[in-house]
Design an enzyme around this catalytic site. Structure first.
Site, PDB file in Angstrom:
ATOM      1  N   ASP A 198       0.790  -1.243   0.000  1.00  0.00           N
ATOM      2  CA  ASP A 198       0.000   0.000   0.000  1.00  0.00           C
ATOM      3  C   ASP A 198       0.820   1.290   0.000  1.00  0.00           C
ATOM      4  OD1 ASP A 198       0.901   0.275   2.701  1.00  0.00           O
ATOM      5  OD2 ASP A 198      -0.818  -0.876   3.425  1.00  0.00           O
ATOM      6  N   HIS A 241       6.536  -7.687  -1.490  1.00  0.00           N
ATOM      7  CA  HIS A 241       5.420  -8.141  -2.331  1.00  0.00           C
ATOM      8  C   HIS A 241       5.012  -7.120  -3.382  1.00  0.00           C
ATOM      9  CE1 HIS A 241       4.246 -11.200   1.060  1.00  0.00           C
ATOM     10  NE2 HIS A 241       5.287 -11.573   0.366  1.00  0.00           N
ATOM     11  N   CYS A 243       4.396  -4.179 -17.617  1.00  0.00           N
ATOM     12  CA  CYS A 243       3.912  -4.876 -18.797  1.00  0.00           C
ATOM     13  C   CYS A 243       4.165  -6.376 -18.663  1.00  0.00           C
ATOM     14  CB  CYS A 243       4.610  -4.331 -20.041  1.00  0.00           C
ATOM     15  SG  CYS A 243       4.017  -5.107 -21.556  1.00  0.00           S
ATOM     16  N   GLY A 298       2.224  -6.663  13.141  1.00  0.00           N
ATOM     17  CA  GLY A 298       1.008  -6.880  12.358  1.00  0.00           C
ATOM     18  C   GLY A 298       1.119  -7.861  11.219  1.00  0.00           C
ATOM     19  N   THR A 299       1.802  -8.971  11.455  1.00  0.00           N
ATOM     20  CA  THR A 299       1.827 -10.016  10.422  1.00  0.00           C
ATOM     21  C   THR A 299       1.536 -11.375  11.041  1.00  0.00           C
ATOM     22  OG1 THR A 299       3.122 -11.157   8.721  1.00  0.00           O
ATOM     23  CG2 THR A 299       4.373 -10.208  10.545  1.00  0.00           C
ATOM     24  N   SER A 300       0.780 -12.192  10.305  1.00  0.00           N
ATOM     25  CA  SER A 300       0.501 -13.542  10.780  1.00  0.00           C
ATOM     26  C   SER A 300       1.753 -14.405  10.618  1.00  0.00           C
ATOM     27  CB  SER A 300      -0.668 -14.153   9.992  1.00  0.00           C
ATOM     28  OG  SER A 300      -0.367 -14.183   8.601  1.00  0.00           O
ATOM     29  N   ASN A 324       1.236  -7.458  17.908  1.00  0.00           N
ATOM     30  CA  ASN A 324       0.133  -8.034  17.132  1.00  0.00           C
ATOM     31  C   ASN A 324      -1.105  -8.078  18.024  1.00  0.00           C
ATOM     32  OD1 ASN A 324      -1.576  -9.877  15.543  1.00  0.00           O
ATOM     33  ND2 ASN A 324       0.304 -10.427  14.475  1.00  0.00           N
ATOM     34  N   ALA A 375      -1.393  -2.055  16.783  1.00  0.00           N
ATOM     35  CA  ALA A 375      -0.114  -1.458  16.390  1.00  0.00           C
ATOM     36  C   ALA A 375      -0.153   0.068  16.543  1.00  0.00           C
ATOM     37  CB  ALA A 375       0.211  -1.842  14.950  1.00  0.00           C
TER      38      ALA A 375
HETATM   39  P1  OAD Z   1      -2.455 -11.360   7.480  1.00  0.00           P
HETATM   40  O1  OAD Z   1      -3.836 -10.912   7.113  1.00  0.00           O
HETATM   41  O2  OAD Z   1      -2.099 -12.777   7.255  1.00  0.00           O
HETATM   42  O3  OAD Z   1      -2.183 -11.075   9.018  1.00  0.00           O
HETATM   43  C1  OAD Z   1      -2.465  -9.838   9.593  1.00  0.00           C
HETATM   44  C2  OAD Z   1      -1.960  -9.870  11.022  1.00  0.00           C
HETATM   45  O4  OAD Z   1      -2.155  -8.586  11.586  1.00  0.00           O
HETATM   46  C3  OAD Z   1      -2.702 -10.855  11.922  1.00  0.00           C
HETATM   47  O5  OAD Z   1      -1.739 -11.591  12.663  1.00  0.00           O
HETATM   48  C4  OAD Z   1      -3.545  -9.964  12.845  1.00  0.00           C
HETATM   49  O6  OAD Z   1      -3.683 -10.502  14.139  1.00  0.00           O
HETATM   50  C5  OAD Z   1      -2.720  -8.695  12.870  1.00  0.00           C
HETATM   51  N1  OAD Z   1      -3.477  -7.452  13.091  1.00  0.00           N
HETATM   52  C6  OAD Z   1      -4.670  -7.084  12.576  1.00  0.00           C
HETATM   53  N2  OAD Z   1      -4.992  -5.835  12.945  1.00  0.00           N
HETATM   54  C7  OAD Z   1      -3.986  -5.379  13.737  1.00  0.00           C
HETATM   55  C8  OAD Z   1      -3.719  -4.162  14.424  1.00  0.00           C
HETATM   56  N3  OAD Z   1      -4.547  -3.138  14.393  1.00  0.00           N
HETATM   57  N4  OAD Z   1      -2.567  -4.067  15.127  1.00  0.00           N
HETATM   58  C9  OAD Z   1      -1.682  -5.109  15.183  1.00  0.00           C
HETATM   59  N5  OAD Z   1      -1.884  -6.283  14.546  1.00  0.00           N
HETATM   60  C10 OAD Z   1      -3.004  -6.423  13.834  1.00  0.00           C
HETATM   61  O7  OAD Z   1      -1.453 -10.363   6.738  1.00  0.00           O
HETATM   62  P2  OAD Z   1       0.100 -10.553   6.402  1.00  0.00           P
HETATM   63  O8  OAD Z   1       0.792 -11.279   7.488  1.00  0.00           O
HETATM   64  O9  OAD Z   1       0.610  -9.237   5.984  1.00  0.00           O
HETATM   65  O10 OAD Z   1       0.699 -11.537   0.127  1.00  0.00           O
HETATM   66  O11 OAD Z   1      -0.009 -11.497   5.138  1.00  0.00           O
HETATM   67  C11 OAD Z   1       1.133 -11.802   4.403  1.00  0.00           C
HETATM   68  C12 OAD Z   1       0.822 -11.888   2.942  1.00  0.00           C
HETATM   69  O12 OAD Z   1      -0.310 -12.737   2.707  1.00  0.00           O
HETATM   70  C13 OAD Z   1       0.411 -10.585   2.300  1.00  0.00           C
HETATM   71  O13 OAD Z   1       1.496  -9.757   1.984  1.00  0.00           O
HETATM   72  C14 OAD Z   1      -0.283 -11.053   1.061  1.00  0.00           C
HETATM   73  C15 OAD Z   1      -1.099 -12.184   1.634  1.00  0.00           C
HETATM   74  O14 OAD Z   1      -1.412 -13.196   0.757  1.00  0.00           O
HETATM   75  C16 OAD Z   1       0.647 -11.189  -1.155  1.00  0.00           C
HETATM   76  O15 OAD Z   1      -0.221 -10.473  -1.602  1.00  0.00           O
HETATM   77  C17 OAD Z   1       1.753 -11.735  -2.007  1.00  0.00           C
HETATM   78 ZN    ZN Z   2       4.787  -3.510 -23.116  1.00  0.00          ZN
END
Ligand code: OAD
Ligand code: ZN
Length: 253
Positions: A109, A124, A132, A192-194, A218, A236
Site C-alpha cells: 500500500d 510483495h 507490462c 502486524g503479520t501472521s 500483534n 499497532a
Molecule cells: P495477514 O492478514 O495474514 O495477518 C495480519 C496480522 O495482523 C494478523 O496476525 C492480525 O492478528 C494482525 N493485526 C490485525 N490488525 C492489527 C492491528 N490493528 N494491530 C496489530 N496487529 C493487527 O497479513 P500478512 O501477514 O501481511 O501476500 O499477510 C502476508 C501476505 O499474505 C500478504 O502480503 C499477502 C497475503 O497473501 C501477497 O499479496 C503476495
Molecule cells: Zn509492453
C-alpha cells in the site's frame, strides 16, 4: 493482556531498541488495518471474500484479466485514499532518531513511504505501480486505470499490477536486501503479520539464528510468537507510539 503487563513489555522492548546497533522492522497487513485497509486472513480478511486462485495468480490474469484487474483497482483505490496511521508514523520516527535502519514490508500500500520512512524494502511489490506482461515497461500510476484491463503504452500488451501474485517468486533484489538486513540485525520489530506466508515469515528466524532479538506487536499470537523474545498484544497504532516514546526518553530525545 493487562495494562500493567503491556507497560512492562513496552518498556523492555524500548530498552532493547534503544541499546541496539542495527534494528529493523518486518511489517504486515496489521500495520495498515487502522488505516482502513483490510487484512488478508481472519474475520473480514480479503481471502475470506475472494479466492486468491481466481484473482491473484498469473494464471488467473491470463484467464480473466478483467476480474483480476477489478479487484486490484479496488485495492489501488483503497491505497490511494488511505492515510498512514500512528503505527506507520512511529516506525518513521524510529528511523528518524537513528534507531531503526530499515522497514521490510509485505504490504503493497506504499503507506510506510507516505509516512516518511526512507528505507523501505517491499517484498510483495507496490499496488501504485504497473508493469507490462511482455516488455520492460514499468511505471508508477497517479490513479487507478479507468478501463480494465489496461494496455501497455509501449507495446499494447496487457499490463499487470506490480505486485507478487500467489505462486510467484519474490523480487530477487528485495529478498536479498531483506535477508542481508536480517543477518545484520540485532533487533527485529515484527508488527502486524501472521507470519505464515513464506519466505517473509522465515525472516524473524534469520534474525534469531544470528543471535538477534525479536519483538512482536500483534492483536493476537502469530506463527512467530514461539520464537519472539517479547510479544506485545495490542493494536499497532496504540502500542508502537508508546514504544517510540519510551525509546526517545531513554535516548534523551
Ligand atoms: P495477514 O492478514 O495474514 O495477518 C495480519 C496480522 O495482523 C494478523 O496476525 C492480525 O492478528 C494482525 N493485526 C490485525 N490488525 C492489527 C492491528 N490493528 N494491530 C496489530 N496487529 C493487527 O497479513 P500478512 O501477514 O501481511 O501476500 O499477510 C502476508 C501476505 O499474505 C500478504 O502480503 C499477502 C497475503 O497473501 C501477497 O499479496 C503476495
Ligand atoms: Zn509492453
Amino acid at each position: 493482556m493487562s495494562e500493567g503487563y503491556v507497560d512492562k513489555a513496552v518498556e523492555l522492548a524500548a530498552k532493547y531498541l534503544a541499546s541496539s546497533s542495527f534494528a529493523i522492522a518486518l511489517t504486515g497487513a496489521g500495520v495498515s488495518a487502522e488505516s482502513g485497509i483490510p487484512t488478508f486472513r481472519g474475520k473480514g480478511g480479503l481471502w475470506e471474500r475472494y479466492d486468491p486462485e481466481e484473482v491473484a495468480t498469473a494464471e488467473a490474469l491470463r484467464r480473466n484479466p478483467e476480474l483480476v484487474w477489478k479487484l486490484h483497482v479496488e485495492l489501488m483505490k483503497i491505497a490511494f485514499s488511505a492515510r498512514p496511521n500512528p503505527a506507520h508514523a512511529a516506525l518513521a520516527e524510529l528511523e528518524e532518531v537513528g534507531v531503526l535502519k530499515c522497514v521490510v514490508t509485505q504490504n503493497i500500500d506504499d503507506l510506510h513511504r507516505v509516512a516518511g520512512s526512507k528505507c523501505v524494502v517491499e517484498l510483495h511489490g507496490n499496488i501504485k505501480w504497473v508493469r507490462c506482461t511482455s516488455c520492460t515497461y514499468r511505471a508508477k500510476v497517479k490513479k487507478p486505470p479507468e478501463e480494465v484491463p489496461p494496455k501497455c503504452p509501449v507495446c499494447g500488451s496487457l499490463l499487470r499490477p506490480d505486485v507478487v501474485f500467489f505462486g510467484e517468486p519474490l523480487p530477487e533484489s528485495a529478498l536479498r536486501k531483506a535477508y542481508d538486513l536480517c543477518v545484520k540485525a540485532d533487533v527485529m520489530l515484527v508488527v502486524g503479520t501472521s507470519a505464515v506466508v513464506m519466505p517473509a515469515g522465515m525472516l524473524p528466524h534469520v534474525v534469531k539464528e544470528g543471535g538477534g532479538r525479536v519483538i512482536e506487536v500483534n492483536l493476537e499470537p502469530s506463527a512467530i510468537s514461539p520464537i519472539a523474545d517479547i510479544t506485545i498484544l495490542g493494536k499497532a497504532g496504540e502500542v508502537m507510539p508508546k514504544i517510540v516514546a519510551h525509546v526517545k526518553k531513554l535516548l534523551n530525545r
